[in-house]
Motif scaffolding. Sequence first.
Motif, short mmCIF file in Angstrom:
data_model
loop_
_atom_site.label_atom_id
_atom_site.label_comp_id
_atom_site.label_asym_id
_atom_site.label_seq_id
_atom_site.Cartn_x
_atom_site.Cartn_y
_atom_site.Cartn_z
N LYS A 35 0.84 -1.21 0.00
CA LYS A 35 0.00 0.00 0.00
C LYS A 35 0.87 1.26 0.00
CE LYS A 35 -4.17 1.80 1.81
NZ LYS A 35 -5.44 1.23 2.09
N GLN A 36 1.97 1.24 0.74
CA GLN A 36 2.89 2.37 0.78
C GLN A 36 3.50 2.62 -0.60
OE1 GLN A 36 3.54 4.63 3.02
NE2 GLN A 36 5.12 5.61 1.83
N ARG A 37 3.86 1.56 -1.30
CA ARG A 37 4.43 1.71 -2.64
C ARG A 37 3.41 2.31 -3.60
NH1 ARG A 37 7.10 -3.01 -1.23
NH2 ARG A 37 5.47 -4.34 -2.07
N GLU A 38 2.13 1.96 -3.45
CA GLU A 38 1.08 2.52 -4.30
C GLU A 38 0.90 4.02 -4.06
OE1 GLU A 38 -2.50 0.41 -3.55
OE2 GLU A 38 -1.72 -1.49 -4.34
N ARG A 39 1.11 4.45 -2.82
CA ARG A 39 0.85 5.84 -2.45
C ARG A 39 2.14 6.67 -2.34
NH1 ARG A 39 -3.28 6.82 1.84
NH2 ARG A 39 -5.06 6.70 0.50
N ALA A 40 3.22 6.20 -2.94
CA ALA A 40 4.51 6.86 -2.77
C ALA A 40 4.51 8.30 -3.26
CB ALA A 40 5.59 6.06 -3.49
N THR A 41 3.79 8.60 -4.31
CA THR A 41 3.81 9.95 -4.87
C THR A 41 2.55 10.74 -4.56
OG1 THR A 41 2.89 9.16 -6.95
CG2 THR A 41 5.29 9.23 -6.78
N ARG A 42 1.69 10.22 -3.73
CA ARG A 42 0.41 10.88 -3.47
C ARG A 42 0.57 12.27 -2.88
NH1 ARG A 42 -4.97 8.43 -2.26
NH2 ARG A 42 -6.24 10.21 -1.71
N THR A 43 1.48 12.45 -1.93
CA THR A 43 1.69 13.76 -1.30
C THR A 43 2.12 14.80 -2.34
OG1 THR A 43 2.33 12.67 0.74
CG2 THR A 43 2.91 14.99 0.52
N VAL A 44 3.03 14.42 -3.20
CA VAL A 44 3.51 15.34 -4.24
C VAL A 44 2.38 15.67 -5.21
CG1 VAL A 44 5.12 15.59 -6.16
CG2 VAL A 44 5.87 14.52 -4.04
N GLU A 45 1.63 14.67 -5.62
CA GLU A 45 0.53 14.91 -6.55
C GLU A 45 -0.53 15.83 -5.93
OE1 GLU A 45 -0.78 10.99 -7.41
OE2 GLU A 45 0.83 10.60 -8.83
N ASP A 46 -0.85 15.61 -4.67
CA ASP A 46 -1.83 16.47 -3.99
C ASP A 46 -1.33 17.91 -3.91
OD1 ASP A 46 -3.51 14.31 -3.68
OD2 ASP A 46 -2.99 13.98 -1.57
N TYR A 47 -0.06 18.08 -3.60
CA TYR A 47 0.52 19.42 -3.52
C TYR A 47 0.44 20.13 -4.88
CZ TYR A 47 4.01 23.10 -3.26
OH TYR A 47 4.66 24.31 -3.34
N LEU A 48 0.82 19.41 -5.93
CA LEU A 48 0.80 20.02 -7.26
C LEU A 48 -0.62 20.36 -7.70
CD1 LEU A 48 3.50 17.87 -9.04
CD2 LEU A 48 3.71 20.23 -8.25
N ARG A 49 -1.59 19.52 -7.39
CA ARG A 49 -2.98 19.83 -7.72
C ARG A 49 -3.45 21.07 -6.97
NH1 ARG A 49 -3.86 14.16 -6.95
NH2 ARG A 49 -3.77 13.14 -8.96
N HIS A 50 -3.07 21.16 -5.69
CA HIS A 50 -3.46 22.30 -4.88
C HIS A 50 -2.84 23.58 -5.43
CE1 HIS A 50 -4.59 24.61 -1.37
NE2 HIS A 50 -3.33 24.98 -1.20
N GLU A 51 -1.58 23.54 -5.78
CA GLU A 51 -0.90 24.72 -6.33
C GLU A 51 -1.51 25.12 -7.67
OE1 GLU A 51 1.57 26.75 -5.04
OE2 GLU A 51 0.98 25.67 -3.23
N ALA A 52 -1.85 24.14 -8.50
CA ALA A 52 -2.46 24.45 -9.79
C ALA A 52 -3.83 25.10 -9.59
CB ALA A 52 -2.58 23.19 -10.63
N ALA A 53 -4.58 24.62 -8.62
CA ALA A 53 -5.89 25.21 -8.34
C ALA A 53 -5.74 26.64 -7.83
CB ALA A 53 -6.64 24.37 -7.32
#
Length: 62
Positions: A35-53
């Motif tokens: 599960k950790q390997r699946e979510r390895a980039t989730r924090t970065v993706e969430d940050y980038l989505r937030h910044e884009a918004a």
Amino acid sequence: MRTWREFIEALTSSPRGWNADGRTLGLGLATAMAKQRERATRTVEDYLRHEAADDRQVPTSG
């Protein structure tokens, strides 16, 4: 019904409880690590989505 992708992943992935340093990991630890390997980039993706918004909400003068 499973998709072909899920079927192929099930055949090619390491079995639950795989060996590590000669010892077998428990099912719970193996599942948590998968599960950790699946979510390895989730924090970065969430940050980038937030910044884009935020960039889209900035009013422009003109």
